[in-house]
Write a protein that holds these residues in place. Structure first.
Motif, short mmCIF file in Angstrom:
data_model
loop_
_atom_site.label_atom_id
_atom_site.label_comp_id
_atom_site.label_asym_id
_atom_site.label_seq_id
_atom_site.Cartn_x
_atom_site.Cartn_y
_atom_site.Cartn_z
N MET A 6 0.56 -1.25 0.05
CA MET A 6 0.17 -0.10 -0.10
C MET A 6 0.71 1.18 0.12
SD MET A 6 -2.85 -0.79 -0.56
CE MET A 6 -3.55 0.92 -0.37
N ASP A 7 2.14 1.17 0.68
CA ASP A 7 2.95 2.22 0.73
C ASP A 7 3.39 2.62 -0.68
OD1 ASP A 7 2.73 3.24 3.43
OD2 ASP A 7 4.64 1.88 4.06
N LEU A 8 3.80 1.45 -1.56
CA LEU A 8 4.07 1.50 -2.81
C LEU A 8 3.00 2.28 -3.64
CD1 LEU A 8 6.34 1.21 -4.82
CD2 LEU A 8 5.29 -1.15 -5.25
N VAL A 9 1.72 1.78 -3.51
CA VAL A 9 0.63 2.28 -4.19
C VAL A 9 0.50 3.82 -3.81
CG1 VAL A 9 -2.05 2.05 -4.47
CG2 VAL A 9 -0.41 -0.02 -4.64
N HIS A 10 0.55 4.23 -2.58
CA HIS A 10 0.33 5.60 -1.93
C HIS A 10 1.42 6.51 -2.72
CE1 HIS A 10 -1.99 4.11 1.42
NE2 HIS A 10 -2.95 4.26 0.29
N GLU A 11 2.69 6.12 -2.68
CA GLU A 11 3.89 6.83 -3.00
C GLU A 11 3.62 7.13 -4.49
OE1 GLU A 11 8.62 6.67 -2.89
OE2 GLU A 11 7.55 4.96 -2.71
N ASN A 12 3.43 6.11 -5.48
CA ASN A 12 3.28 6.30 -6.89
C ASN A 12 2.08 7.35 -7.14
OD1 ASN A 12 5.28 4.78 -7.71
ND2 ASN A 12 4.15 2.74 -7.61
N HIS A 174 -8.23 12.26 -2.30
CA HIS A 174 -8.14 10.92 -2.25
C HIS A 174 -7.19 10.48 -3.13
CE1 HIS A 174 -12.09 9.91 -0.63
NE2 HIS A 174 -12.80 11.03 -1.17
N PHE A 175 -6.80 9.12 -3.06
CA PHE A 175 -5.95 8.52 -4.10
C PHE A 175 -6.76 7.97 -5.09
CE2 PHE A 175 -3.75 7.95 0.12
CZ PHE A 175 -2.41 8.38 -0.24
N PRO A 176 -6.26 7.52 -6.33
CA PRO A 176 -6.88 7.18 -7.72
C PRO A 176 -7.42 5.89 -7.48
CG PRO A 176 -4.67 8.02 -8.16
CD PRO A 176 -4.75 8.06 -6.80
N HIS A 177 -6.92 5.01 -6.59
CA HIS A 177 -7.56 3.56 -6.54
C HIS A 177 -8.66 3.77 -5.55
CE1 HIS A 177 -5.24 3.89 -2.65
NE2 HIS A 177 -6.07 2.84 -2.27
N GLN A 178 -8.86 4.71 -4.53
CA GLN A 178 -9.93 4.78 -3.93
C GLN A 178 -11.28 5.60 -4.78
OE1 GLN A 178 -8.34 7.66 -0.94
NE2 GLN A 178 -7.46 6.11 0.10
#
Length: 352
Positions: A6-12, A174-178
């Motif tokens: 999730m950190d990787l997803v959030h960082e990107n 928001h993050f894109p995946h959300q």
């Protein structure tokens, strides 16, 4: 391992948000406008009263998807424990050595609920699904078949969802995946409600349903507390990391959301099963009567936005929010149609 993924997803995603903000720096007002216009509260204050006044069948469906979308969104937010970009960059250890990324906060960024799934994307997906479906039905277009009109309508629907999601990512709420998750769940909710018979529910059924919505939310809250998880953790994060304290508003907290959808569902049920609504339903509304109902309903709901509930105590604040959200749907579902129908009958009587 899940945390690292999730950190990787959030960082990107943070990199994408920063790029988006810099690339569309001159379009910030447009992004604010989109995010504001598609705020979930307008499903209750704008779409519901207008659609019900113009088309009662579609209006009922809109009210149902607004309530169920907000309820399921609020429950899922608590369970999924999603971060929001504007506070995650401060809480994570990812940027300990590299320094914080260039992510801006805006006046509408600091929402206090957890981030996943996006409420804007979810409620927009639900409400606009019903709207597109109703439009195609009125044009006698079978959306299940390969039809140019249907394709254009659903393409427009997809564009709306994409634009709303883009605005939420842009303001770092928001993050894109959300947003993607919110859209998918919102479509699922709309498809279920679209095929559900919502016309035959009794007053007792609505009251029981309202209690069920409240009980399920509180059961989730209590269960999480028992597991050692604070469901209100996101409020503390918002207060801690929002650039300006005045940007944080109580009407974005999870408990305010509960008061809104529970109150609205009860008020809608009381209105639909009232003698006023039954009396008005016996009168065939002309276009002029529908327009008058729409204007009055919108005026009442718009006026409610100017009601500032004083923070005497949290109990007073949330109880007042519940009462207001019971009164609003009852007014435009029962009282306004009844009043317009009576005025119309009197006008016809005098003209004879």
């Amino acid at each position: 391992m899940i945390s690292n993924a999730m950190d990787l997803v959030h960082e990107n995603s943070i990199f994408a948000i920063s790029l988006l903000q810099n690339r569309f720096d001159q379009s910030s007002k447009l992004m604010f406008l989109i995010s504001t216009l598609f705020d979930p509260r307008y499903a209750f204050l704008f779409y519901a009263p207008i659609l019900y006044s113009l088309d009662r069948y579609t209006g009922r469906k809109i009210m149902w998807v607004a309530v169920i979308s907000e309820w399921s969104n609020q429950i899922l937010k608590w369970i999924l424990h999603g971060e929001r970009p504007y506070w995650w960059i401060h809480e994570t250890s990812v940027y300990n050595k590299t320094g914080l990324p260039d992510v801006q906060q805006f006046v509408i960024t600091c929402e206090t609920g957890p981030g996943s799934p996006s409420g804007h994307s979810m409620v927009t997906a639900s409400v606009w699904y019903i709207l597109i479906e109703a439009w195609l039905r009125h044009r006698s277009v079978d959306s299940t078949k390969s039809n140019l009109t249907a394709k254009l309508a659903w393409s427009f629907y997809t564009i709306i969802l994409a634009v709303v999601s883009l605005s939420r990512v842009y303001i770092a709420a928001h993050f894109p995946h959300q947003c993607f998750l919110g859209g998918i769940i919102g479509v699922a909710v709309a498809m279920i409600i679209s095929n559900l018979d919502t016309d035959s529910l009794s007053r007792r059924g609505y009251l029981t349903g309202g209690f069920g919505l409240f009980a399920s939310a509180m059961a989730t809250y209590v269960s999480l507390r028992a597991l050692g998880v604070d469901p209100m953790w996101s409020v503390d994060r918002a207060l801690k990391w929002c650039a300006k304290r005045e940007y944080v508003h109580l009407d974005t907290t999870p408990f305010f959301s509960i008061m809104r959808y529970v109150g609205f569902f009860i008020g809608m049920g009381l209105g639909l099963t009232s003698s006023y609504s039954k009396s008005a339903s016996k009168v065939k509304f002309t276009l002029g009567m529908k327009i008058l109902s729409t204007i009055l309903a919108f005026a009442v709901c718009k006026a409610s936005e100017y009601i500032k509930i004083p923070m005497i105590s949290q109990l007073f604040f949330y109880s007042s929010a519940l009462l207001i959200n019971i009164i609003l749907p009852y007014t435009f579902v029962a009282l306004i149609p009844y009043m317009v129908s009576k005025l119309s009958v009197k006008g016809k009587t005098k003209s004879k």
